[in-house]
Enzyme design. Structure first.
Site, PDB file in Angstrom:
ATOM      1  N   ASP A 141     -11.295   6.156  -4.838  1.00 17.33           N
ATOM      2  CA  ASP A 141      -9.664   6.420  -4.917  1.00 17.33           C
ATOM      3  C   ASP A 141      -9.209   5.178  -5.465  1.00 17.33           C
ATOM      4  O   ASP A 141      -9.156   3.904  -4.754  1.00 17.33           O
ATOM      5  CB  ASP A 141      -9.206   6.894  -3.625  1.00 17.33           C
ATOM      6  N   ARG A 143      -6.238   5.069  -6.759  1.00 17.01           N
ATOM      7  CA  ARG A 143      -4.645   5.080  -6.924  1.00 17.01           C
ATOM      8  C   ARG A 143      -3.673   3.902  -6.419  1.00 17.01           C
ATOM      9  O   ARG A 143      -4.110   3.250  -5.598  1.00 17.01           O
ATOM     10  CB  ARG A 143      -4.202   6.389  -6.479  1.00 17.01           C
TER      11      ARG A 143
END
Length: 211
Positions: A141, A143
């Site tokens: 991930d 983000r």
């Protein structure tokens, strides 16, 4: 694998700088939202906020932070739960008559559309969603949720009742100084195509999704 190997610390990332662009009405099947556009200075990416009702009155706002998923949101893919979550979140906001959905241009958990499709190709060969991202040289991930800070500030929102199954999202917001007063589950139906994906998010990424 350790928690640190999974997470890119939001606190170590540069604070996102967004410029407000414009606002318009957006009629949808559930309500007419106000659509607010922002441009990210570093990348030129355009991010959106959809609001309904008075969100800047100081009380916690029903909210969803939704990262872009072109395949799920626009092309009806059932490999993930993104499109179904987007629709469910907008319905919940419409039912309540007040809320915000932040649409963040962070395709493929931050790896971009083409790389997400490369990850899908690896998944077709047997990898799960985490293994595929790592095989391409990415974190599971990537983000950066600091994007939401200037968006919320512009909208006058100080606290959230967040629709999410991802505790890491709440932790990232807390590090950034965003007050999350409540987590609201956003569970959608499993399909024959997304069951392994959902199970992997629960087992490897800590999402609160029942088998």
């Amino acid at each position: 694998m350790s928690q640190n190997q999974f997470d890119q610390s939001t606190s170590s990332l540069p604070q996102a700088v967004l410029e407000y662009a414009t606002t318009c009405d957006l009629p949808t099947p559930w309500a007419t939202f106000r659509l607010h556009a922002f441009t990210e200075a570093a990348t030129g990416k355009e991010h959106l906020a959809m609001t309904l009702g008075e969100v800047g009155d100081g009380s916690p706002v029903l909210a969803r932070m939704h990262s872009e998923c072109l395949t799920g949101d626009a092309l009806f893919s059932q490999r993930c739960d993104c499109g179904a979550q987007l629709e469910a979140a907008l319905k919940k906001i419409a039912e309540e008559g007040r809320g915000v959905l932040l649409y963040l241009r962070q395709e493929g958990r931050g790896i971009g559309l083409v790389n997400k499709l490369r990850a899908y190709h690896l998944q077709d060969g047997g990898a799960d969603t985490v293994e595929a991202n790592q095989a391409l040289g990415f974190l599971p991930d990537q983000r950066n949720y600091s994007l939401v800070v200037p968006m919320l500030a512009h909208l006058g929102i100080s606290s959230l009742r967040l629709m999410t199954n991802n505790p890491r999202k709440i932790n990232a917001l807390t590090v950034l100084g965003v007050n999350v007063t409540e987590r609201i589950a956003l569970l959608v139906e499993r399909t024959a195509f997304n069951t392994r994906y959902l199970d992997t998010k629960a087992a490897k990424l800590g999402h609160l999704i029942a088998p």
